[in-house]
Design a protein around this motif. Sequence first.
Motif, PDB file in Angstrom:
ATOM      1  N   UNK A  87       0.841  -1.198   0.000  1.00 55.92           N
ATOM      2  CA  UNK A  87       0.000   0.000   0.000  1.00 55.92           C
ATOM      3  C   UNK A  87       0.876   1.248   0.000  1.00 55.92           C
ATOM      4  N   UNK A  88       2.079   1.158   0.583  1.00 58.90           N
ATOM      5  CA  UNK A  88       3.031   2.274   0.547  1.00 58.90           C
ATOM      6  C   UNK A  88       3.381   2.614  -0.892  1.00 58.90           C
ATOM      7  N   UNK A  89       3.759   1.596  -1.666  1.00 51.36           N
ATOM      8  CA  UNK A  89       4.147   1.824  -3.062  1.00 51.36           C
ATOM      9  C   UNK A  89       2.967   2.282  -3.907  1.00 51.36           C
ATOM     10  N   UNK A  90       1.792   1.676  -3.692  1.00 48.07           N
ATOM     11  CA  UNK A  90       0.623   2.081  -4.483  1.00 48.07           C
ATOM     12  C   UNK A  90       0.246   3.534  -4.189  1.00 48.07           C
ATOM     13  N   UNK A  91       0.383   3.947  -2.928  1.00 47.73           N
ATOM     14  CA  UNK A  91       0.097   5.334  -2.581  1.00 47.73           C
ATOM     15  C   UNK A  91       1.052   6.307  -3.245  1.00 47.73           C
ATOM     16  N   UNK A  92       2.327   5.960  -3.276  1.00 49.33           N
ATOM     17  CA  UNK A  92       3.320   6.805  -3.938  1.00 49.33           C
ATOM     18  C   UNK A  92       3.035   6.918  -5.431  1.00 49.33           C
TER      19      UNK A  92
END
Length: 375
Positions: free
Chosen positions: A167-172
């Motif tokens: 979710x960190x990468x998708x948010x970025x």
Amino acid sequence: MSQAFARLRQPLRAASRQVAGPSSRNAAPSFRASFRRFNSTEAPKPPKSNTGLYAGIAGGALLAGIGYYYYSSGMNPATAAKSGAQAAKVATNFVPSKEDYQKVYNKIAQMLDEAEDYDDGSYGPVILRLAWHASGTYDKDSNTGGSNYATMRFEPEALHGANNGLDVARGLMQKIKEEFPWISYGDLWTLGGVAAVQEMGGPKIPWRPGRIDGTAEKATPDGRLPDASQGSDHLRNIFYRMGFNDQEIVALSGAHALGRCHTDRSGFDGPWTFSPITLTNDYYRLLFDEKWVWRKWEGPKQLQDKSTRSLMMLPTDYVLVQDKSFKKYAKQYADDQDVFFKDFSDVVARLFELGVPTEQFVSKEPWVMKNADEE
């Protein structure tokens, strides 16, 4: 007004009035890094050579996917309305060129270095993991999964254990998507993987656009990604299903030169190498040069180097020096980084194209994107 534009306008208007977003679990977290926004430049005229191919994606794939994008992106109504107007322009007038994709690459490269105190100071490893996990769900027998539909945007795939923390990468990447709404999530995520490898000192990864966004019904079942606690039979089952052989399994494993494990994601803990934000062949060298012992702790079974006890290897890593077939390739890569880089480039380029019909690609031959310092 053309009939195609009239058909597109109705779902776009509806999307601006009613926007349904993904689960809050996948919302972008608050980061200390301040994301600087750049004004979009005027769209360049399409190059003569690929006009027909680009039009096929812009006029066909985009028309099919744009309406659903606003349903699934989680934008607020005001943003959706503004982006809807941009998307209409995309579908009718805008044909992205290689230079446009290079702008997206450059923005991703800039974002990678804005990590401040996140992990080891770069978002590169987690962005590469997003591209890897979005692509590695492919099943050659059923021809399902892969990077084409970017289905990790949806639950339950977003919540699969192997995707913990992404979710960190998708948010970025959502921030990049909002600046370049014309690019599909599949293209964006895989281009992010290319940028991550290249900006962290790795080889050039040939890449080309053409992925389209699918719906939640295209999401893949759990269990298609590697389980790090398993052995060589498991690795072969997972990677053979994608269409890879033993040499390619070992080459892809070299991505573990980057990043680290987190106890709150996989349960495992620690980096594989002493330089977790620089791609080298150290992963293989350390497998052979260090003495590895089982770590005594309350977490899952993993190894640590005996000399410093600061590095770790997973059971699926250690089998590369135990399995006879895997070991010969791992030794080649430990002895020669150039050989590793060549094979890694080839297999990652293939990985990122899994599940994408050849006719969707806008270029017959993949492109080589410039690194940030080459621009």
